[in-house]
Enzyme design. Structure first.
Site, PDB file in Angstrom:
ATOM      1  N   ARG A 192      -5.613   0.238  12.514  1.00 34.96           N
ATOM      2  CA  ARG A 192      -6.955   0.576  12.004  1.00 34.96           C
ATOM      3  C   ARG A 192      -7.885  -0.637  12.079  1.00 34.96           C
ATOM      4  O   ARG A 192      -8.550  -0.995  11.120  1.00 34.96           O
ATOM      5  CB  ARG A 192      -6.853   1.084  10.570  1.00 34.96           C
ATOM      6  CG  ARG A 192      -6.191   2.448  10.456  1.00 34.96           C
ATOM      7  CD  ARG A 192      -5.972   2.832   8.998  1.00 34.96           C
ATOM      8  NE  ARG A 192      -5.536   4.196   8.849  1.00 34.96           N
ATOM      9  CZ  ARG A 192      -4.296   4.619   9.030  1.00 34.96           C
ATOM     10  NH1 ARG A 192      -3.365   3.753   9.388  1.00 34.96           N
ATOM     11  NH2 ARG A 192      -3.976   5.884   8.863  1.00 34.96           N
TER      12      ARG A 192
ATOM     13  N   ASP B 240      -7.591  -4.443   5.739  1.00 38.18           N
ATOM     14  CA  ASP B 240      -8.942  -3.977   6.036  1.00 38.18           C
ATOM     15  C   ASP B 240      -9.682  -3.736   4.726  1.00 38.18           C
ATOM     16  O   ASP B 240      -9.150  -3.958   3.638  1.00 38.18           O
ATOM     17  CB  ASP B 240      -8.909  -2.710   6.901  1.00 38.18           C
ATOM     18  CG  ASP B 240      -8.147  -1.555   6.263  1.00 38.18           C
ATOM     19  OD1 ASP B 240      -7.822  -1.648   5.059  1.00 38.18           O
ATOM     20  OD2 ASP B 240      -7.862  -0.568   6.950  1.00 38.18           O
TER      21      ASP B 240
ATOM     22  N   TYR C 257      -1.426  -3.846  13.807  1.00 41.51           N
ATOM     23  CA  TYR C 257      -2.130  -2.950  12.884  1.00 41.51           C
ATOM     24  C   TYR C 257      -3.173  -2.102  13.614  1.00 41.51           C
ATOM     25  O   TYR C 257      -4.048  -2.637  14.287  1.00 41.51           O
ATOM     26  CB  TYR C 257      -2.793  -3.777  11.781  1.00 41.51           C
ATOM     27  CG  TYR C 257      -3.481  -2.951  10.732  1.00 41.51           C
ATOM     28  CD1 TYR C 257      -2.744  -2.126   9.887  1.00 41.51           C
ATOM     29  CD2 TYR C 257      -4.865  -2.979  10.591  1.00 41.51           C
ATOM     30  CE1 TYR C 257      -3.374  -1.356   8.928  1.00 41.51           C
ATOM     31  CE2 TYR C 257      -5.499  -2.217   9.630  1.00 41.51           C
ATOM     32  CZ  TYR C 257      -4.750  -1.403   8.796  1.00 41.51           C
ATOM     33  OH  TYR C 257      -5.376  -0.638   7.850  1.00 41.51           O
TER      34      TYR C 257
ATOM     35  N   ASP D  25      -3.161  -2.969   3.166  1.00 42.62           N
ATOM     36  CA  ASP D  25      -3.487  -3.075   4.594  1.00 42.62           C
ATOM     37  C   ASP D  25      -4.623  -4.083   4.791  1.00 42.62           C
ATOM     38  O   ASP D  25      -5.491  -4.219   3.929  1.00 42.62           O
ATOM     39  CB  ASP D  25      -3.904  -1.709   5.158  1.00 42.62           C
ATOM     40  CG  ASP D  25      -2.697  -0.823   5.448  1.00 42.62           C
ATOM     41  OD1 ASP D  25      -1.554  -1.320   5.343  1.00 42.62           O
ATOM     42  OD2 ASP D  25      -2.898   0.369   5.768  1.00 42.62           O
TER      43      ASP D  25
ATOM     44  N   GLU E 196       0.829  -1.216   0.000  1.00 43.12           N
ATOM     45  CA  GLU E 196       0.000   0.000   0.000  1.00 43.12           C
ATOM     46  C   GLU E 196       0.857   1.256   0.000  1.00 43.12           C
ATOM     47  O   GLU E 196       0.461   2.271  -0.560  1.00 43.12           O
ATOM     48  CB  GLU E 196      -0.916  -0.027   1.226  1.00 43.12           C
ATOM     49  CG  GLU E 196      -1.976   1.044   1.224  1.00 43.12           C
ATOM     50  CD  GLU E 196      -3.067   0.786   2.249  1.00 43.12           C
ATOM     51  OE1 GLU E 196      -3.543   1.759   2.838  1.00 43.12           O
ATOM     52  OE2 GLU E 196      -3.445  -0.384   2.456  1.00 43.12           O
ATOM     53  N   LYS E 197       2.027   1.177   0.631  1.00 43.20           N
ATOM     54  CA  LYS E 197       2.889   2.359   0.689  1.00 43.20           C
ATOM     55  C   LYS E 197       4.354   1.913   0.781  1.00 43.20           C
ATOM     56  O   LYS E 197       4.650   0.758   1.110  1.00 43.20           O
ATOM     57  CB  LYS E 197       2.517   3.269   1.854  1.00 43.20           C
ATOM     58  CG  LYS E 197       2.142   2.577   3.146  1.00 43.20           C
ATOM     59  CD  LYS E 197       1.534   3.570   4.130  1.00 43.20           C
ATOM     60  CE  LYS E 197       0.975   2.879   5.360  1.00 43.20           C
ATOM     61  NZ  LYS E 197      -0.246   2.135   5.122  1.00 43.20           N
TER      62      LYS E 197
END
Length: 670
Positions: free
Chosen positions: A324, A104, A322, A102, A7-8
């Site tokens: 979130r 989610d 994690y 991530d 993701e990043k």
């Protein structure tokens, strides 16, 4: 070639550390002995704006609403064009792809949408990284799953994204235009989650403004049995005179007479019933993000965004999992790390944590370990990485403390106590006494200094009594009390309200149905929504406690919108559907059709919205708009705010509209 898409960049770098070498960083990707790792910067793709579907939508016009895309369009974000080309080129070369977004709903979508955009046909597997320490990443690398297992999670994220677009793009235009026609020079942003959240604060403020203090009396009596003095509270009969609508004794004279009656009574007190029940209270579950945000807000006064940012830093430093997460449970296999984590906490440079960890029993397995409750992620807990507590700043130490404290509690016994309820009769009146005797403090030992826990546990110590016993009456008293207005929201308590949204649902049947819904918004977006409402001037923070108060634009927005969008009923119901969709029990197409119909109906309502006129000169022609000063080909003039529906116009005369004076009524005419 195996291609990991993270993701990043920071996530890509962490994965690369634990893949076979040699590792070499290139422009936009990293090569390793087990393939290539590239990354996005969050969403590489963005949803198209209305005017990117059709240029005519660049101008906001009532007649164009609602705007419902037939084929949804994504565009490469300007800031990500270079990285997108790198990712696209690597996908073309890959033989196998590993989705490393991530763990989610949103993380699932932002990699999947890139794969769909380039029409990827290569096999895709999924890596779930709930923590960034070496042990967790290596375990995740050898535990890849088929990405198709997460198709429903993607559908749920897609539904959320498109529903937000439909509501935001259409209703913001519809109600801004309606307000402008009534003379309000403003833009009113409407959001599926943002608007009912704002309405919670507006309604709370109006409750406070309209609050009328009520005085009432609490009557109690002291009794003695077997040398133990205890207090019992008077329970009025239904027909008792002097009660208010809430069943409180509000009549001072009756309270005074009641006390005199109780004091003068000669007959003995009788125990009508006395029941003792053993109760067990399970360990407090580990923390989801919103639970952590609310807890940190109450204990330390931290803003929810500060808590999220701090939890993210702890995660990136590999100290916690994690952040979130909306889950308060742990996978059963994770229990094998307990001895290491508790051992590390036993040596941490914090006396409380170290002391609690030293007494923890890692053989205990609380209800937190439950595979059936786990989706893509689990509760926030410390990792197996040892924490250098002294190296953290104060905020990081406090957040880590809360996470570690709740984890340690899982390895203490359940809290056991005897709950006693006694009913007594004196002078024909009923008194109730409640008592609690703690048999095993258990996990509550860890929270013994917590004022909230103390409040819960504090209760009268009752003597052992049986039906028919006759305690001695000592005295009766009445305490004068006053009702208090509801408290203003802070960012932390507003976030808690978003999570427990069923309490604010208007429809009583829906309230029951939605009790188990995990609120409105997501763990990651709630803090952002509150911050945006503050930044855009709809809410302001006041006093050291940072109480939230609505501004004038907030009142205007909530007042002109229909209840369907200001009450959380529909939004909470939609969140429930999104949750069902993530589990494969709801359809994306059906949901979006419902959203489109709902959007269209509210756009229609906007045309007839009752909006107070804002302007000194009301339009004499239509009486529904106000005259506003404008510049035309021939200079200044005054025109109706409802143009082109009303074409009234008047010359400017000394910065006032030169309107004809209505003829004076003849004498005798009414």
């Amino acid at each position: 070639m195996k291609l990991y898409i993270a993701e990043k960049p920071s996530m890509a770098a962490e994965i690369a550390k634990y893949l076979p070498g040699p590792v070499s960083r290139k422009d936009g990707y990293i090569t390793t002995g087990d393939g290539v790792i590239t990354w996005g910067y969050g969403h590489i793709l963005r949803q198209a704006e209305p005017d990117e579907y059709d240029p005519k939508y660049e101008r906001w016009r009532v007649e164009d609403l609602p705007i419902i895309p037939q084929n949804w369009k994504l565009l490469v974000a300007d800031s990500c064009k270079k990285q997108f080309e790198i990712v696209k080129g690597l996908i073309d070369q890959a033989t196998e792809i590993v989705h490393a977004g991530d763990p989610d709903r949103e993380g699932q979508l932002l990699i999947d949408e890139v794969l769909d955009y380039v029409n990827n046909q290569k096999p895709v597997r999924r890596i779930l990284l709930n923590a960034l320490d070496e042990h967790s990443i290596k375990k995740a690398i050898i535990s890849l799953r088929d990405n198709q297992e997460f198709h429903d999670l993607k559908q749920s994220a897609l539904a959320r994204s498109r529903a937000d677009w439909l509501i935001g793009m259409n209703l913001s235009r519809a109600y801004t235009l309606a307000a402008q026609q009534a003379g309000h020079r403003t833009t009113l942003p409407v959001g599926r989650v943002k608007t009912p959240t704002l309405a919670l604060v507006v309604r709370r403020e109006r409750e406070i403004e309209g609050f009328k203090q009520v005085e009432y009396f609490t009557v109690k009596a002291d009794f003695e049995h077997d040398t133990t003095v205890f207090t019992a509270y008077w329970k009025p009969q239904e027909e008792q005179p002097g009660l208010d609508t809430e069943g409180r004794l509000a009549d001072k004279t009756i309270a005074k007479d009641l006390l005199a009656w109780l004091q003068s009574a000669k007959e003995p007190v009788t125990v009508i019933s006395c029941e003792t029940t053993e109760k067990k209270e399970q360990q407090r579950l580990p923390l989801a993000l919103s639970t952590l945000q609310v807890m940190a807000g109450k204990k330390f006064g931290y803003d929810p965004q500060v808590v999220l940012d701090t939890a993210q830093k702890l995660y990136e430093r590999k100290l916690t999992t994690y952040p979130r997460s909306d889950c308060e449970f742990l996978p059963e296999a994770q229990h094998e790390d307990a001895a290491t984590i508790i051992g590390n906490l036993g040596r941490i440079a914090n006396n409380e944590l170290a002391g609690w960890a030293a007494k923890a029993d890692t053989n205990i397995s609380s209800r937190a370990w439950n595979d059936k409750k786990i989706t893509a992620h689990h509760a926030i807990i410390p990792t197996v990485e040892r924490c250098n507590f002294a190296s953290l700043n104060e905020t990081e130490r406090n957040i880590y403390f809360l996470i570690a404290q709740t984890y340690i509690a899982q390895f203490y016994p359940v809290h056991v106590y005897d709950q006693t309820r006694a009913e007594l009769e004196h002078a024909g009146e009923t008194f109730i006494a409640n008592g609690r005797i703690i048999k095993e403090l258990g996990w509550k030992e860890i929270y013994s200094a917590d004022t909230e826990e103390k409040k819960e546990d504090d209760s009268t110590m009752l003597p052992s009594m049986m039906k028919g016993d006759q305690p001695l009456f000592i005295r009766a008293s009445a305490e004068k009390k006053s009702t208090k207005p509801p408290g203003r929201f802070t960012a932390a308590t507003l976030l808690a309200a978003m999570k427990e949204i069923h309490k604010y649902v208007k429809n009583p049947d829906l309230k029951k149905q939605l009790k188990d819904v995990a609120g409105i918004g997501t763990e990651a977006t709630r803090a952002t929504i509150i911050k945006e409402l503050i930044d855009r001037g709809f809410l302001k923070e006041e006093t050291k406690r940072k109480y939230l108060k609505p501004t004038e634009p907030a009142y205007l927005l909530v007042d002109i919108l229909p209840e369907e969008i200001t009450y959380p009923d529909f939004t909470a119901l939609w969140e429930d559907i999104l949750h069902q969709m993530a589990e494969g029990h709801a359809s994306l197409d059906t949901f979006l059709m419902q959203q489109a119909r709902f959007t269209a109906s509210l756009c229609t309502k906007a045309k007839g919205a009752d909006i107070p006129l804002n302007g000194e000169y009301h339009c004499p022609r239509c009486r529904k708009g106000v005259l506003q000063l404008r510049n035309g080909k021939h200079g200044k003039f005054w025109g109706c705010s409802r143009y082109p529906a009303c074409r009234a116009s008047y010359n400017d005369k000394n910065d006032k509209p030169d309107m004809p004076v209505p003829p004076a009524k003849k004498q005798g005419q009414g």
